[in-house]
Design a protein around this motif. Structure first.
Motif, short mmCIF file in Angstrom:
data_model
loop_
_atom_site.label_atom_id
_atom_site.label_comp_id
_atom_site.label_asym_id
_atom_site.label_seq_id
_atom_site.Cartn_x
_atom_site.Cartn_y
_atom_site.Cartn_z
N SER A 87 -28.51 10.73 64.55
CA SER A 87 -29.08 12.06 64.31
C SER A 87 -28.93 12.49 62.86
O SER A 87 -29.84 13.07 62.28
N VAL A 88 -27.75 12.27 62.28
CA VAL A 88 -27.53 12.66 60.89
C VAL A 88 -27.07 11.43 60.12
O VAL A 88 -25.88 11.13 60.07
N PRO A 89 -28.01 10.68 59.52
CA PRO A 89 -27.65 9.40 58.90
C PRO A 89 -26.55 9.52 57.86
O PRO A 89 -25.61 8.72 57.87
N SER A 90 -26.61 10.54 56.99
CA SER A 90 -25.60 10.64 55.93
C SER A 90 -24.20 10.76 56.52
O SER A 90 -23.26 10.12 56.07
N TYR A 91 -24.10 11.59 57.54
CA TYR A 91 -22.79 11.83 58.15
C TYR A 91 -22.28 10.57 58.82
O TYR A 91 -21.13 10.20 58.68
N GLU A 92 -23.18 9.90 59.54
CA GLU A 92 -22.81 8.69 60.28
C GLU A 92 -22.38 7.59 59.30
O GLU A 92 -21.45 6.84 59.56
N ALA A 93 -23.08 7.53 58.15
CA ALA A 93 -22.73 6.51 57.15
C ALA A 93 -21.34 6.79 56.58
O ALA A 93 -20.52 5.88 56.45
N LEU A 94 -21.08 8.06 56.26
CA LEU A 94 -19.79 8.39 55.65
C LEU A 94 -18.63 8.23 56.61
O LEU A 94 -17.50 8.01 56.21
N ARG A 95 -18.94 8.32 57.91
CA ARG A 95 -17.87 8.12 58.89
C ARG A 95 -17.37 6.70 58.87
O ARG A 95 -16.30 6.41 59.40
N LEU A 96 -18.16 5.79 58.32
CA LEU A 96 -17.76 4.38 58.33
C LEU A 96 -16.80 4.05 57.19
O LEU A 96 -16.27 2.95 57.14
N ILE A 97 -16.60 4.99 56.27
CA ILE A 97 -15.69 4.70 55.15
C ILE A 97 -14.30 4.40 55.70
O ILE A 97 -13.74 5.16 56.49
N ASP A 98 -13.81 3.24 55.33
CA ASP A 98 -12.48 2.84 55.79
C ASP A 98 -11.91 1.87 54.77
O ASP A 98 -12.23 0.70 54.77
N ILE A 99 -11.10 2.38 53.88
CA ILE A 99 -10.49 1.50 52.88
C ILE A 99 -9.09 1.19 53.36
O ILE A 99 -8.19 2.02 53.28
N SER A 100 -8.90 0.00 53.92
CA SER A 100 -7.59 -0.48 54.39
C SER A 100 -6.90 0.52 55.30
O SER A 100 -5.70 0.67 55.22
N ASN A 101 -7.64 1.19 56.16
CA ASN A 101 -7.05 2.13 57.12
C ASN A 101 -6.36 3.32 56.47
O ASN A 101 -5.74 4.12 57.14
N ILE A 102 -6.42 3.40 55.14
CA ILE A 102 -5.72 4.50 54.46
C ILE A 102 -6.71 5.60 54.12
O ILE A 102 -6.54 6.74 54.52
N LEU A 103 -7.73 5.21 53.36
CA LEU A 103 -8.71 6.19 52.96
C LEU A 103 -9.82 6.20 54.01
O LEU A 103 -10.75 5.40 53.95
N THR A 104 -9.68 7.04 55.00
CA THR A 104 -10.67 7.05 56.07
C THR A 104 -10.77 8.46 56.63
O THR A 104 -9.98 9.33 56.27
N ARG A 105 -11.76 8.68 57.47
CA ARG A 105 -12.01 10.01 58.04
C ARG A 105 -12.19 11.06 56.95
O ARG A 105 -11.58 12.13 56.97
N ILE A 106 -13.00 10.74 55.96
CA ILE A 106 -13.22 11.73 54.91
C ILE A 106 -14.62 12.32 55.02
O ILE A 106 -15.13 12.87 54.08
N GLU A 107 -15.24 12.17 56.21
CA GLU A 107 -16.61 12.65 56.34
C GLU A 107 -16.70 14.17 56.24
O GLU A 107 -17.77 14.71 56.01
N VAL A 108 -15.55 14.81 56.36
CA VAL A 108 -15.58 16.26 56.24
C VAL A 108 -16.06 16.67 54.85
O VAL A 108 -16.63 17.73 54.65
N LEU A 109 -15.88 15.76 53.87
CA LEU A 109 -16.38 16.02 52.52
C LEU A 109 -17.88 16.25 52.51
O LEU A 109 -18.38 17.13 51.81
N ILE A 110 -18.60 15.45 53.31
CA ILE A 110 -20.04 15.60 53.29
C ILE A 110 -20.43 16.93 53.91
O ILE A 110 -21.42 17.53 53.53
N SER A 111 -19.62 17.42 54.85
CA SER A 111 -19.98 18.72 55.41
C SER A 111 -19.79 19.82 54.36
O SER A 111 -20.52 20.80 54.36
#
Lengths: 358, 381
Positions: free
Chosen positions: A243-267
């Motif tokens: 439904s929201v490609p940008s959001y779904e793409a950013l949810r996939l960010i996962d740098i070594s399990n540390i830098l992840t779940r930062i999709e709130v930035l796009i909101s």
């Protein structure tokens, strides 16, 4: 002579923000073309350039007049007012669509139990304060907001670098031709042509309006294109089902399990840019009404207009699916007269009748 | 008066800004893993693994955190959505799926098709598309109860096995996005690793030794680890791993340091399709007890390794051709290179795939032979 309240730089930046406020709408032309959604975006930029020339030609031919003023000069007082009213209705429609979009995004993804109306009210209340302080102040804010959003877009592209797959762009031109036509039509009228609203403010802008218009449009439109390319390169064919490609793409960010779940930035980005878009449209609506009605002050009708926008947004669409359907298939036809036909007709009539303001 | 007006207009913001969807963290059941199987009634048996935060990260006997660091909730349901509600009722808290890492599917359920489950996973706004998929032959209740020294929660243990797969080339881990991308693309095959309980080890541990082959969303067969590697060579998925070969009675073993595969699909005027794959592999020799490798015969050793890789590739290719499952993505390659040709050949693709000519060229470079140059056995002669 009206005071030139807006600087050219602020005008340009506000247009960039305005276009970025439409990144949530990429879904309107993505499902048709899937991984080829960048093609209509690119073609749309090229095809909108003549329109931008038309808009800025109108602004320079009738310097000192807003869109409503231009309509009255070109079409006469009565017809001009009717056309201005139609424009105002069109602006209300896209304001409602933007409000609905950002509100639905929040209630779908971030706070599912909260009614959408709450988000509509919160957004419109904030925008109302901005509108009451005047368009020049809204546009001055643009620089700070744009800096923030640009940094976050660049950072998230870098963070997604390891998920980018350039094969996702192949093959090209594999769909039926008519689908490209439909998508280009949508993209020209939907986010790009909407910059016609800036004609409401060109008469109070100093500097070179043609340059301001062109730069603002090009940078804004290219930033939409970059975001679409990022989403395709990460999501590929799946671009067509989310439904929201940008959001779904950013949810996939996962740098070594540390830098992840930062999709709130796009909101944050979405809120900031939607705020700019809605505020500019909102301002155009109330100033337009004031001009058509012949009153000098528009501030007393800001709250009333806000309530109307909220009501429309609440009543507008029952679910996101209806909105996507409307945006994909119908909105372009509704917007065509306002973004393409009327401006061109106005310019031609003006040239034929040798009309201009000094 | 003006201040009162401003305050009044701010009032709704204060009232409405209160967090409607606010939930205290202690009121949430944080799900780390979801497992599904077919139960006796032919419905879905759903197991949700919920973390008990106060028991995580503390050693046993450390006062408060002496209990298990997770609980498994098992429910029967017709659909996943229904099952989640029941699981929430059982746990007395709201099910919160945002931190879920894995979806474990029993073999029986995988054979019937997993799309209905994926639909739920994709639709749910709390879940991401990078949830890892696994298939298991064991009972899900048993497997979701195996922990290791390092991982107290079985779901994180299984997820870590998936991540390790990417590093030792023992199989390909697959997340929801990759699986549905395969379903949306033209190729009909997909792979999901199979995780099993290793009962021979003490304490019991988990291992991934085979891979489930999917045609569309249904599991149709299994591949051993070596056979899976046959696919990974062609798919450019090899990162690390060991390879062994034999030459003149000597057994050589090498570590794959890096490997790069370039694959291209060709179609000629008569619609004959062929594939060419160029594989560049860098090896570190780890076993050569008779000191066979010298400047003269290093070429022979390279050739032996190349033959070994080729035999891995062709063995799997034959198996895949027989089952008409295009797990390599050749069909998508053809579609990407020439979509008009694909539209012509789509109906005949199964036959084309069965007789597809795959040309494999392997270029091996032996970068180093370890810390010793010669073998002691040879020196003593």
């Amino acid at each position: 002579m009206t005071a030139l309240k807006i600087k050219e730089r602020d005008f340009t930046i506000a247009m960039i923000c305005f276009l970025q406020g439409s990144t949530l709408f990429t879904i309107f032309f993505a499902p048709n073309l899937k991984w080829e959604a960048w093609i209509p975006a690119l073609a749309g930029i090229v095809l909108t350039l003549p329109l931008i020339w038309v808009y800025s030609a109108l602004a320079t031919t009738f310097s000192g007049k807003s869109l409503c003023g231009i309509n009255e000069i070109v079409f006469g007082k009565a017809a001009g007012k009717i056309i201005s009213c139609m424009y105002i209705f069109y602006f209300i429609e896209i304001t409602v669509l933007s409000t609905d979009n950002i509100g639905s995004f929040f209630s779908d993804y971030i706070m599912p139990e909260t009614p959408k109306a709450v988000f509509f009210i919160m957004i419109i209340v904030v925008c109302s304060f901005a509108v009451r302080s005047g368009i020049e102040n809204i546009m001055k804010m643009g620089f700070v907001l744009l800096a923030f959003v640009t940094v976050s877009v660049v950072v998230n592209i870098l963070l997604l670098a390891n998920k980018i797959n350039l094969k996702n762009f192949l093959p090209v031109f594999s769909q039926e031709f008519i689908k490209y036509v439909q998508s280009v039509h949508t993209v020209v009228t939907m986010p790009f042509g909407e910059v016609v609203v800036f004609l409401m403010f060109t008469h109070i802008t100093s500097g070179n309006i043609k340059r301001g218009y062109l730069l603002g449009f090009l940078i804004g439109a290219l930033s939409i294109l970059i975001i679409i390319i990022r989403d395709i390169s990460v999501l590929g064919v799946a671009m067509s089902i989310v439904s929201v490609p940008s959001y779904e793409a950013l949810r996939l960010i996962d740098i070594s399990n540390i830098l992840t779940r930062i999709e709130v930035l796009i909101s944050f980005n979405m809120v900031i840019m939607s705020f700019m878009k809605i505020s500019v449209l909102y301002c155009a609506i109330v100033e337009g009404i004031a001009e058509v009605a012949g009153t000098k002050d528009y501030k007393h009708q800001v709250w009333a207009m806000g309530v109307i926008i909220i009501c429309f947004a609440v009543l507008g669409f029952e679910s996101g699916y209806q909105e996507v359907e409307y945006g994909m298939s119908y909105h372009a036809f509704f917007a065509t007269p306002f973004t393409i036909i009327l401006p061109i007709a106005t310019l031609i009539t003006a040239k034929l009748r040798r009309l201009k303001t000094v | 008066m003006k201040k009162i007006k401003v305050l009044c207009s701010l009032l709704p913001v204060l009232l409405l800004g209160g967090c409607w969807s606010r939930t205290e963290i202690s009121d949430l059941s944080i799900v780390m893993g979801v497992a599904v199987e077919k139960n006796d009634k032919g419905e879905i048996g759903l197991l949700t693994q919920i973390v008990v935060p106060e028991n995580v990260g503390l050693g046993n006997g450390d006062g408060k955190g002496s209990g298990e660091s997770y609980v498994n909730i098992y429910t029967d349901c017709k659909y996943l959505a229904e099952g989640m509600v029941r699981a929430g009722n059982q746990s007395d808290k709201e099910i919160y799926l945002s931190h879920n890492l894995i979806l474990l599917i029993s073999e029986e359920m995988a054979k019937e098709g997993i799309y209905p489950q994926l639909d739920y996973i994709m639709r749910n706004n709390e879940l991401r598309l990078n949830v890892l998929l696994f298939v298991t032959e064991n009972n899900i209740r048993d497997i979701m109860d195996v922990k290791s020294e390092t991982f107290q929660i079985p779901a994180t243990y299984i997820a870590s096995l998936g991540v390790a797969l990417g590093q030792n080339s023992g199989g390909m881990n697959k997340d929801v996005l990759e699986f549905v991308t395969n379903m949306l693309e033209k190729s009909n095959g997909s792979l999901i690793p199979i995780v099993t309980i290793d009962k021979t080890s003490e304490p019991t541990s988990l291992k991934v030794t085979s891979t489930a082959v999917f045609k569309d969303d249904k599991m149709i067969g299994k591949l051993s680890a070596n056979e899976t590697r046959g696919i990974m060579w062609l798919d450019d998925h090899i990162n690390r791993g060991e390879i062994t070969t034999e030459l003149d009675g000597n057994i050589f073993s090498a570590r794959i340091n890096s490997s790069k595969t370039k694959r291209k699909i060709f179609i000629d005027k008569n619609d004959k399709v062929s594939v060419r794959a160029d594989i560049d592999t860098e090896l570190f020799i780890k076993r050569d007890i008779y000191g066979y490798i010298t400047a003269d015969n290093i070429g022979k050793v390279k050739e032996a390794f190349a033959q070994e890789i080729k035999s891995e590739i062709y063995a799997t290719l034959k198996k895949m051709r027989d089952s008409k499952t295009d797990v390599y993505g050749f069909a998508q390659d053809l579609y990407r290179t020439d979509f008009k040709a694909w539209n012509r050949l789509e109906d005949k693709w199964d036959d084309i795939f069965k007789n597809l000519y795959v040309d494999v060229n392997i270029n091996i470079s032996i970068r180093e032979t370890g810390s010793i140059d010669r073998s002691i056995l040879k020196e003593r002669e």
